[in-house]
Design an enzyme around this catalytic site. Sequence first.
Site, PDB file in Angstrom:
ATOM      1  N   ARG A 283     -32.044  10.924   0.042  1.00 16.20           N
ATOM      2  CA  ARG A 283     -31.705  11.985  -0.905  1.00 16.20           C
ATOM      3  C   ARG A 283     -32.745  13.469  -0.642  1.00 16.20           C
ATOM      4  O   ARG A 283     -33.164  13.631   0.187  1.00 16.20           O
ATOM      5  CB  ARG A 283     -32.855  11.413  -2.191  1.00 16.20           C
ATOM      6  CG  ARG A 283     -33.027  12.051  -3.356  1.00 16.20           C
ATOM      7  CD  ARG A 283     -33.927  11.650  -4.711  1.00 16.20           C
ATOM      8  NE  ARG A 283     -32.917  10.183  -4.607  1.00 16.20           N
ATOM      9  CZ  ARG A 283     -34.067   8.821  -4.794  1.00 16.20           C
ATOM     10  NH1 ARG A 283     -35.125   9.199  -4.597  1.00 16.20           N
ATOM     11  NH2 ARG A 283     -33.662   7.717  -5.566  1.00 16.20           N
TER      12      ARG A 283
ATOM     13  N   CYS B 192     -35.890   8.686 -13.286  1.00 17.51           N
ATOM     14  CA  CYS B 192     -37.186   8.016 -12.376  1.00 17.51           C
ATOM     15  C   CYS B 192     -38.195   9.250 -13.414  1.00 17.51           C
ATOM     16  O   CYS B 192     -37.969  10.670 -13.738  1.00 17.51           O
ATOM     17  CB  CYS B 192     -37.105   9.382 -10.921  1.00 17.51           C
ATOM     18  SG  CYS B 192     -36.258   8.790  -9.983  1.00 17.51           S
TER      19      CYS B 192
ATOM     20  N   CYS C 113     -54.130  16.991 -12.311  1.00 18.34           N
ATOM     21  CA  CYS C 113     -54.246  15.748 -10.887  1.00 18.34           C
ATOM     22  C   CYS C 113     -55.737  15.983 -10.876  1.00 18.34           C
ATOM     23  O   CYS C 113     -55.836  16.916  -9.982  1.00 18.34           O
ATOM     24  CB  CYS C 113     -53.281  15.569 -10.721  1.00 18.34           C
ATOM     25  SG  CYS C 113     -53.608  14.120  -9.440  1.00 18.34           S
TER      26      CYS C 113
END
Length: 342
Positions: free
Chosen positions: A262, A98, A54
Amino acid sequence: MTALRTDWTRAEITEIYNSPVLDLIYRAATVHRQHHDPQEVQVCTLLSVKTGGCPEDCAYCPQAARYHTNVKVHKLMEVDEVLEAAQRAKDTGSTRFCMGAAWREVRDNRDFDKVLEMVHGVNEMGLEVCCTLGMLTESQAEKLKNAGLYAYNHNLDTSEEFYGDIITTRTYDDRLDTIGHARKAGISVCSGGIIGMGESDQDRIGMLHTLATLPEHPESVPVNALVPVEGTPLEEQPRVSVWEMVRMIATARIIMPKAMVRLSAGRVRMTTEEQALCFLAGANSIFAGDKLLTTPNPAEDADLQLFQTLNIRPRKAFKNEGQSDQERPGVVFEQIPLAVNY
């Protein structure tokens, strides 16, 4: 029932956050029971479909290309590999799947087309499908929605004031814009942050204030404890205490009562008792599986024991729609007994 508000002031949130911890837990637990079944916990699985490389400089992230970590760069997975992983997740009790890609932003190319195929395939399995792919344009959000995307994760990470100490390669407004694009497309929003990066309590309160004063609260609010990774700028940060997690979770529950809060990264270092405190304070969602993208997570047998000890059960998919999985068109769903999975 606690009223939904989007006009919280920082002073109000500060007062809640700083209240005596047992009073805070009691208040949050009361709000939680007004809006949720306290015996239900949403079980999610997170898969890194494209790992490392990234270009961003997020100080906590081992996937940033500029840091020297043990993360191995991996190109975008094939669609059939991802669908096999999604089926395994469903078979072991997850109801939300996800997919994360280490991109700064989504680009309109073949890789994005493959992601759209993944989304479509996972949606057809009857799982709530979520993606975290970096920044999105309005048209990309619409394409994801049309493919069957249920939720988009885009964390704020921290307060606007502390943000520049953690990330310089995109702005706070960039993050808010992406959340807005997902919302406009009709995709539910998953947005939270990380504590333990060197921020102050006021920074934590500031992040919660931003989330709680959006035009609509996020449907999911992940609370992550930093997992320091060797080779990143935050590798020496000390562990966050359970009381800090409890304050964040309880405050989020009180000011965003309908959200799924979460208990995310950092759970692997928590005892059963510490996790139970977080559930009591209003957490009602976890990630299952031995990895969260590239960081460790409790093993399946540990979560099985956790659920049995606390007598909690997985929450069904698409519950907020008031429609059972069996009623969703094109979806075949087989209920798995609790004792087999969690």
